[in-house]
Every structure is written in structure tokens, then in C-alpha cells.
Design a protein around this motif. Structure first.
Motif, PDB file in Angstrom:
ATOM      1  N   LYS A   1       9.271  37.493  10.721  1.00  0.00           N
ATOM      2  CA  LYS A   1       8.614  36.169  10.775  1.00  0.00           C
ATOM      3  C   LYS A   1       9.428  35.088  10.063  1.00  0.00           C
ATOM      4  CE  LYS A   1       3.924  37.746  11.399  1.00  0.00           C
ATOM      5  NZ  LYS A   1       3.105  38.606  10.572  1.00  0.00           N
ATOM      6  N   ILE A   2      10.488  35.505   9.385  1.00  0.00           N
ATOM      7  CA  ILE A   2      11.230  34.562   8.545  1.00  0.00           C
ATOM      8  C   ILE A   2      11.752  33.365   9.349  1.00  0.00           C
ATOM      9  CG2 ILE A   2      13.526  34.391   7.449  1.00  0.00           C
ATOM     10  CD1 ILE A   2      11.502  35.078   5.432  1.00  0.00           C
ATOM     11  N   LYS A   3      12.337  33.625  10.502  1.00  0.00           N
ATOM     12  CA  LYS A   3      12.908  32.518  11.293  1.00  0.00           C
ATOM     13  C   LYS A   3      11.814  31.560  11.748  1.00  0.00           C
ATOM     14  CE  LYS A   3      17.236  34.053  13.232  1.00  0.00           C
ATOM     15  NZ  LYS A   3      18.095  34.083  14.402  1.00  0.00           N
ATOM     16  N   ALA A   4      10.727  32.132  12.229  1.00  0.00           N
ATOM     17  CA  ALA A   4       9.650  31.303  12.774  1.00  0.00           C
ATOM     18  C   ALA A   4       8.972  30.462  11.689  1.00  0.00           C
ATOM     19  CB  ALA A   4       8.624  32.189  13.466  1.00  0.00           C
ATOM     20  N   GLU A   5       9.055  30.926  10.448  1.00  0.00           N
ATOM     21  CA  GLU A   5       8.401  30.192   9.349  1.00  0.00           C
ATOM     22  C   GLU A   5       9.306  29.121   8.748  1.00  0.00           C
ATOM     23  OE1 GLU A   5       5.202  30.524   8.033  1.00  0.00           O
ATOM     24  OE2 GLU A   5       4.793  31.813   9.754  1.00  0.00           O
ATOM     25  N   ALA A   6      10.495  28.937   9.292  1.00  0.00           N
ATOM     26  CA  ALA A   6      11.391  27.886   8.788  1.00  0.00           C
ATOM     27  C   ALA A   6      10.716  26.527   8.959  1.00  0.00           C
ATOM     28  CB  ALA A   6      12.708  27.927   9.557  1.00  0.00           C
ATOM     29  N   SER A   7      11.077  25.588   8.109  1.00  0.00           N
ATOM     30  CA  SER A   7      10.395  24.292   8.109  1.00  0.00           C
ATOM     31  C   SER A   7      10.910  23.369   9.215  1.00  0.00           C
ATOM     32  CB  SER A   7      10.589  23.618   6.751  1.00  0.00           C
ATOM     33  OG  SER A   7      10.270  22.257   6.854  1.00  0.00           O
ATOM     34  N   VAL A   8      10.034  23.072  10.170  1.00  0.00           N
ATOM     35  CA  VAL A   8      10.409  22.171  11.272  1.00  0.00           C
ATOM     36  C   VAL A   8      10.697  20.776  10.721  1.00  0.00           C
ATOM     37  CG1 VAL A   8       9.553  21.068  13.379  1.00  0.00           C
ATOM     38  CG2 VAL A   8       9.147  23.510  12.999  1.00  0.00           C
ATOM     39  N   GLU A   9       9.925  20.398   9.706  1.00  0.00           N
ATOM     40  CA  GLU A   9      10.117  19.087   9.077  1.00  0.00           C
ATOM     41  C   GLU A   9      11.528  18.976   8.481  1.00  0.00           C
ATOM     42  OE1 GLU A   9       7.751  18.602   5.652  1.00  0.00           O
ATOM     43  OE2 GLU A   9       7.434  16.466   5.972  1.00  0.00           O
ATOM     44  N   LEU A  10      11.957  20.052   7.824  1.00  0.00           N
ATOM     45  CA  LEU A  10      13.293  20.054   7.211  1.00  0.00           C
ATOM     46  C   LEU A  10      14.384  20.069   8.287  1.00  0.00           C
ATOM     47  CD1 LEU A  10      15.129  20.192   4.729  1.00  0.00           C
ATOM     48  CD2 LEU A  10      14.799  22.683   4.700  1.00  0.00           C
ATOM     49  N   ILE A  11      14.168  20.884   9.331  1.00  0.00           N
ATOM     50  CA  ILE A  11      15.134  20.921  10.446  1.00  0.00           C
ATOM     51  C   ILE A  11      15.317  19.514  11.010  1.00  0.00           C
ATOM     52  CG2 ILE A  11      15.452  21.676  12.847  1.00  0.00           C
ATOM     53  CD1 ILE A  11      13.996  24.306  12.064  1.00  0.00           C
ATOM     54  N   LYS A  12      14.202  18.850  11.287  1.00  0.00           N
ATOM     55  CA  LYS A  12      14.275  17.514  11.909  1.00  0.00           C
ATOM     56  C   LYS A  12      14.956  16.516  10.979  1.00  0.00           C
ATOM     57  CE  LYS A  12      10.505  17.832  15.216  1.00  0.00           C
ATOM     58  NZ  LYS A  12       9.119  17.482  15.532  1.00  0.00           N
ATOM     59  N   ALA A  13      14.662  16.626   9.688  1.00  0.00           N
ATOM     60  CA  ALA A  13      15.280  15.699   8.723  1.00  0.00           C
ATOM     61  C   ALA A  13      16.798  15.884   8.707  1.00  0.00           C
ATOM     62  CB  ALA A  13      14.695  15.945   7.334  1.00  0.00           C
ATOM     63  N   ILE A  14      17.228  17.129   8.711  1.00  0.00           N
ATOM     64  CA  ILE A  14      18.670  17.386   8.619  1.00  0.00           C
ATOM     65  C   ILE A  14      19.377  17.017   9.924  1.00  0.00           C
ATOM     66  CG2 ILE A  14      20.397  19.233   8.352  1.00  0.00           C
ATOM     67  CD1 ILE A  14      18.735  20.293   6.057  1.00  0.00           C
ATOM     68  N   VAL A  15      18.738  17.272  11.052  1.00  0.00           N
ATOM     69  CA  VAL A  15      19.323  16.843  12.339  1.00  0.00           C
ATOM     70  C   VAL A  15      19.472  15.315  12.320  1.00  0.00           C
ATOM     71  CG1 VAL A  15      18.892  16.620  14.822  1.00  0.00           C
ATOM     72  CG2 VAL A  15      18.543  18.823  13.687  1.00  0.00           C
ATOM     73  N   ASP A  16      18.469  14.628  11.776  1.00  0.00           N
ATOM     74  CA  ASP A  16      18.510  13.169  11.694  1.00  0.00           C
ATOM     75  C   ASP A  16      19.649  12.667  10.825  1.00  0.00           C
ATOM     76  OD1 ASP A  16      16.778  11.970  13.306  1.00  0.00           O
ATOM     77  OD2 ASP A  16      15.239  11.523  11.809  1.00  0.00           O
ATOM     78  N   ILE A  17      20.007  13.414   9.824  1.00  0.00           N
ATOM     79  CA  ILE A  17      21.091  12.983   8.930  1.00  0.00           C
ATOM     80  C   ILE A  17      22.452  13.359   9.507  1.00  0.00           C
ATOM     81  CG2 ILE A  17      22.099  13.268   6.631  1.00  0.00           C
ATOM     82  CD1 ILE A  17      19.187  13.922   5.656  1.00  0.00           C
ATOM     83  N   ARG A  18      22.609  14.624   9.887  1.00  0.00           N
ATOM     84  CA  ARG A  18      23.941  15.109  10.282  1.00  0.00           C
ATOM     85  C   ARG A  18      24.379  14.641  11.681  1.00  0.00           C
ATOM     86  NH1 ARG A  18      24.373  21.411   9.363  1.00  0.00           N
ATOM     87  NH2 ARG A  18      26.272  20.982  10.564  1.00  0.00           N
ATOM     88  N   SER A  19      23.443  14.123  12.489  1.00  0.00           N
ATOM     89  CA  SER A  19      23.827  13.674  13.840  1.00  0.00           C
ATOM     90  C   SER A  19      24.707  12.429  13.808  1.00  0.00           C
ATOM     91  CB  SER A  19      22.581  13.360  14.671  1.00  0.00           C
ATOM     92  OG  SER A  19      21.862  14.533  14.932  1.00  0.00           O
ATOM     93  N   TYR A  20      24.540  11.601  12.790  1.00  0.00           N
ATOM     94  CA  TYR A  20      25.303  10.349  12.707  1.00  0.00           C
ATOM     95  C   TYR A  20      26.507  10.572  11.811  1.00  0.00           C
ATOM     96  CZ  TYR A  20      20.839   8.785  14.437  1.00  0.00           C
ATOM     97  OH  TYR A  20      19.694   8.657  15.186  1.00  0.00           O
ATOM     98  N   LYS A  21      27.694  10.482  12.381  1.00  0.00           N
ATOM     99  CA  LYS A  21      28.898  10.770  11.602  1.00  0.00           C
ATOM    100  C   LYS A  21      29.354   9.506  10.853  1.00  0.00           C
ATOM    101  CE  LYS A  21      28.731  14.910  13.385  1.00  0.00           C
ATOM    102  NZ  LYS A  21      27.432  15.328  13.949  1.00  0.00           N
ATOM    103  N   THR A  22      29.648   9.666   9.564  1.00  0.00           N
ATOM    104  CA  THR A  22      30.143   8.543   8.767  1.00  0.00           C
ATOM    105  C   THR A  22      31.631   8.350   9.037  1.00  0.00           C
ATOM    106  OG1 THR A  22      30.742   9.989   6.940  1.00  0.00           O
ATOM    107  CG2 THR A  22      28.501   9.087   6.915  1.00  0.00           C
ATOM    108  N   ALA A  23      32.161   7.234   8.541  1.00  0.00           N
ATOM    109  CA  ALA A  23      33.590   6.943   8.769  1.00  0.00           C
ATOM    110  C   ALA A  23      34.465   8.062   8.211  1.00  0.00           C
ATOM    111  CB  ALA A  23      33.947   5.605   8.139  1.00  0.00           C
TER     112      ALA A  23
END
Ligand code: GLY
Ligand code: MN
Ligand code: MN
Length: 459
Positions: free
Chosen positions: A145-167
Motif C-alpha cells: 500500500k506504500i505507493k498508493a498512500e503517497a501524498s497526491v498533494e505533495l506530488i502536485k506541488a513538486i510537479v508544479d515547481i520542477r516543471s518550470y526550468k530556471t535560467a
């Protein structure tokens, strides 16, 4: 160890704090991976999110980050005298932690109690089995169950940060592409009739290691380019065949290049190869020109099918209305993969967080051949870095299967396709930044037109 400035980690952690909002975040760093016994190990690869936020590129570390207070604790051990005897000294963790804006350091042995004492902890889906077992133990959860219990909120936050590449990230991606360029140009120079694929793969590795880089993924170098992820290099390269080279460097800061070129073993395209090559090149160049913020990548993927089928209709390989063919999924017969994906620290960036969170947001994934393998469908935004990698492949087994099932008989000239069963496949791939008014190919140009490739191969 290559680190960004402390300020970079500060800014990244600040964003994480804002977007993840509350809770305690647990980031397990990667451990060593044994090949055949514990001390005989594969090349160490840090988890990308761990390295992105907390910098340290070493095994056996964990970070717990408190979003409320912004405080971070590093769990890890300084080297014992035994470690120093075998692997040499290392800077104290306290000193390294400072460089990465980490507040506190505690021994690794304290982690278990610390985690067990928390009411709730958020984490990303683990992909290594040692982490799954450790997390299952500390969190008191079934390993299944470990994978399924991962935090969707955290996944979305990190995707939101890492998707935009800085200079500074773009600079590193560009550097990785430039090393990748030298690998590709060397492969073109070294390829010759009668050589074995593994001989050229050795030349590719040499270029990579000379620049202190590692592979971003296993090299695909094959005269059987129609097999999409073909990691065998044991064929002799025969006169008249094409060879497909898909390889990329990961630079010392952990950023990836992902480039594909396809070229004739003997250095000269024949007329049939030229015809298909020009069509794939048109797909690639036209699609790159269509990129800009606000368009969905799915629409560009479908545009690549339209260009392909229009061209193949001209060659008599398919017939009928092109839009109808696209609608019916005929494109997947010749390009059964997606047009591209995000790229960053991971060659398929953040794929471990879940492809649909990265590439689909609120869109639905299709189940059609080709489209179902499209990793990126969502609307593009400025400073996304993506690959554009169309191809045309003649996969005899797939064509035969569809023919036997009487699929697309009104569109596909199955008889004519038989002459292409020994053709192989062509893919052309570049790494592209989405900018405010369009797109920019990263890195110095890598020979891509028929003239450029033939010139380099026949210098
Ligand atoms: N190198 C794997 C890919 O192009 O996605
Ligand atoms: Mn590739
Ligand atoms: Mn790719």
C-alpha cells in the motif's frame, strides 16, 4: 560534489513550503544498489527530487522538511574510521548541510523513532524496494500500500515547481545537450559497414566520460530502429541499413540530454531512405515550430500524425482522408509512441511521481495505439523543457497483426508495405525550451539534414 549556491536551495525549499502548505515531508535519499553482492555496486544515482531540494549527491541520507516552520532535518552519519580507511575522508555532514540550507543534522539511527513518533508524514511514491520496505516498517503500512498512500498533494506541488526550468537549470540542460552532441557526432564519424554496433557504443561512452558525464539512460544504438527501446548492441552493421542512435548525457549537476539521430551505415542515404527521412524531418521541424505557450502537446502529437500520413499518402503507402485516418488511430501503426516528454533531472522528467500528474493534469489519457504512450498531453507553458521526437517505423509483426485482423483496410496499402519490412525505423529527437513566443532548441546544432549528415560521415 557539484552544488548550486545556498540561495538556489533556499528558493526551492521556500516554493515547496508555499505549495505543499502543511505537514511533515519525508524525502528518503537513494542508497547504493548492489550488482552481485553488497559491496559491488552500480553507479550511484541520487533521487532527483532529493537532489533538487537538498543538493546532497551521496547515499544513505534522509531529509524531513516541516512545511509549517520551514525547518529541515538531515538524517545521516559522518564517516567512521572504517569508512575513511576504505573510501577516504568526507566533509562533515554539518558542513555539507549548511551549503544546502539544511538546518539540523541527526544520526541515521534516530530516523526510525522520529518517523514513528509522527501522526502523519507525507512522501513521494518510492520506486526502490529497499525504500518500500523501510517506509512500510517506519510508517506501519503494508508494503503493497506504500505507493498508493503517497501524498497526491505533495506530488502536485513538486510537479508544479520542477516543471518550470530556471535560467541556471537551462544552462545545465544545454551543457548536457552539448556533451550529447559530441556523442552523436562521434557515432556518425565512427560508423562504417562491417563494424559491430558495440564498437560505436564504446566510442559514445568515451566521449561521455571524457566530459565527466554519465548516461542519462541506456544507449539505444541499433540497425533495428523499429524496436523502440532496443538496448542490444550485438549486430554487425550492414551496407544499405540505417542505424538509429538515441543517447544522452547526464551532466555532473544531474541534468539530462536526450537526442536521437538516424543515419545510413554506409554514409549515403538511398532514395527510399531519403524519402522517409525527409518526412520525419518535416514532422520534427514543423512540430517544433508549432510549440508555444497555450497549445496542448496532444494537438502537436496529432499534427505530427497528420504530416506523416499526408506524406505517406503521397508515397501510396496509405490512402483516404488524412483527418479520418488520424481519428481512427492509423498514425499509431507507424509511430506507436508519443511525440515527447518533459526533460530535466530525469530524462523522462518526474516520471516516478506518476506520468499523468506530470503530463496530463486534468486531461484524460487515450487508449489508442500511439496516443496511449503519449507522456505529455497538457497545455505548454513558458520554460517547460520538452523533447520532440517523431519517428516512422516499419514493424513487420505489428503490420502483419493489423493486416490479419483486417484493421484499417480502407486506409492502409498492406501489400505495398511489405517492401518496407527490412527498412527499420527513423526517429529524430531534439530537446526544446518553450519560450514566450515560441520555442528554442537547446544546445549547438547537431547534424540533422541529409546534407549535414552525409557531409560529416564522408569528411
Ligand atoms: N531515450 C528515451 C526517449 O527518447 O524517450
Ligand atoms: Mn531519446
Ligand atoms: Mn525522449
Amino acid at each position: 560534489m557539484q552544488l548550486f549556491t545556498k540561495n538556489t536551495y533556499q528558493v526551492r525549499q521556500q516554493k515547496l513550503r508555499q505549495l505543499a502548505e502543511d505537514g511533515l515531508l519525508w524525502f528518503p535519499g537513494n542508497t547504493e544498489s548492489p550488482m552481485n553482492y553488497t559491496d559491488n555496486i552500480y553507479h550511484f544515482r541520487q533521487d532527483s527530487s532529493f537532489r533538487y531540494f537538498f543538493g546532497l549527491n551521496m547515499p544513505n541520507l534522509h531529509v524531513v522538511f516541516d512545511c509549517q516552520s520551514g525547518k529541515s532535518i538531515l538524517f545521516g552519519n559522518d564517516y567512521s574510521i572504517d569508512d575513511i580507511i576504505w573510501v577516504g575522508p568526507q566533509k562533515p555532514l554539518r558542513e555539507l548541510a549548511d551549503l544546502c540550507n539544511i538546518d539540523e543534522v541527526r544520526p541515521l539511527a534516530d530516523l526510525e523513532q522520529f518517523i514513528k513518533g509522527q501522526k502523519s508524514v507525507k512522501y513521494l511514491p518510492p520506486y526502490r524496494h529497499d525504500h518500500i520496505l523501510l517506509m512500510s516498517n517506519y510508517l506501519g503500512l503494508d508494503p503493497q500500500k506504500i505507493k498508493a498512500e503517497a501524498s497526491v498533494e505533495l506530488i502536485k506541488a513538486i510537479v508544479d515547481i520542477r516543471s518550470y526550468k530556471t535560467a541556471e537549470e537551462i544552462e545545465h540542460l544545454e551543457q548536457a545537450v552539448n556533451v550529447t552532441r559530441s556523442m552523436h557526432m562521434e557515432a556518425m564519424r565512427q560508423t562504417a559497414v562491417g563494424k559491430y554496433e558495440y564498437e560505436v557504443v564504446a566510442d559514445i561512452h568515451k566521449k561521455l566520460h571524457q566530459k565527466h558525464c554519465e548516461l542519462a539512460y541506456p544507449v539505444i544504438f541499433s540497425i533495428n530502429g523499429q524496436t523502440l527501446h532496443n538496448h542490444h548492441h550485438n549486430n554487425q552493421m550492414l551496407d544499405g541499413r540505417l542505424v538509429l542512435n538515441d543517447c544522452g548525457a547526464e551532466n555532473p549537476y544531474g541534468y539530462a540530454g536526450d537526442i536521437t539521430r538516424t543515419f545510413p551505415v554506409n554514409g549515403r542515404f538511398n532514395s527510399r531512405q531519403k524519402e522517409i527521412y525527409q518526412l520525419v524531418l518535416k514532422m520534427e521541424e514543423d512540430c517544433i515550430n508549432m510549440l508555444k505557450p497555450g497549445v496542448t502537446y496532444k494537438s502537436i502529437h496529432l499534427a505530427s500524425y497528420r504530416i506523416m500520413l499526408e506524406g505517406m499518402k503521397g508515397m501510396g503507402l496509405v490512402k483516404g482522408d488524412v483527418d479520418e485516418m488520424v481519428q481512427e488511430g492509423v498514425g499509431g501503426l507507424f509511430m506507436p509512441h508519443g511525440l515527447g516528454h518533459m526533460i530535466g533531472m530525469d530524462v523522462h522528467d518526474m516520471e516516478n511521481l506518476g506520468e499523468d500528474y506530470v503530463g496530463y493534469k486534468d486531461m484524460q489519457r487515450s487508449t489508442q495505439l500511439g496516443l496511449k504512450s503519449l507522456r505529455l498531453a497538457r497545455e505548454l507553458e513558458e520554460d517547460f523543457v520538452i523533447t520532440v521526437e517523431p519517428g516512422i517505423y516499419f514493424i513487420p509483426e505489428l503490420i502483419e497483426k493489423m493486416k490479419t485482423e483486417n484493421r484499417w483496410t480502407e486506409f492502409v496499402n498492406y501489400e505495398k508495405l511489405e517492401a518496407y519490412y527490412d527498412f527499420g525505423g527513423i526517429r529524430i529527437e531534439d530537446d526544446v525550451q518553450v519560450v514566450s513566443d515560441g520555442s528554442k532548441i537547446l544546445g549547438k546544432p547537431i547534424p540533422k539534414t541529409i546534407v549535414e549528415i552525409e557531409e560529416l560521415m564522408n569528411f
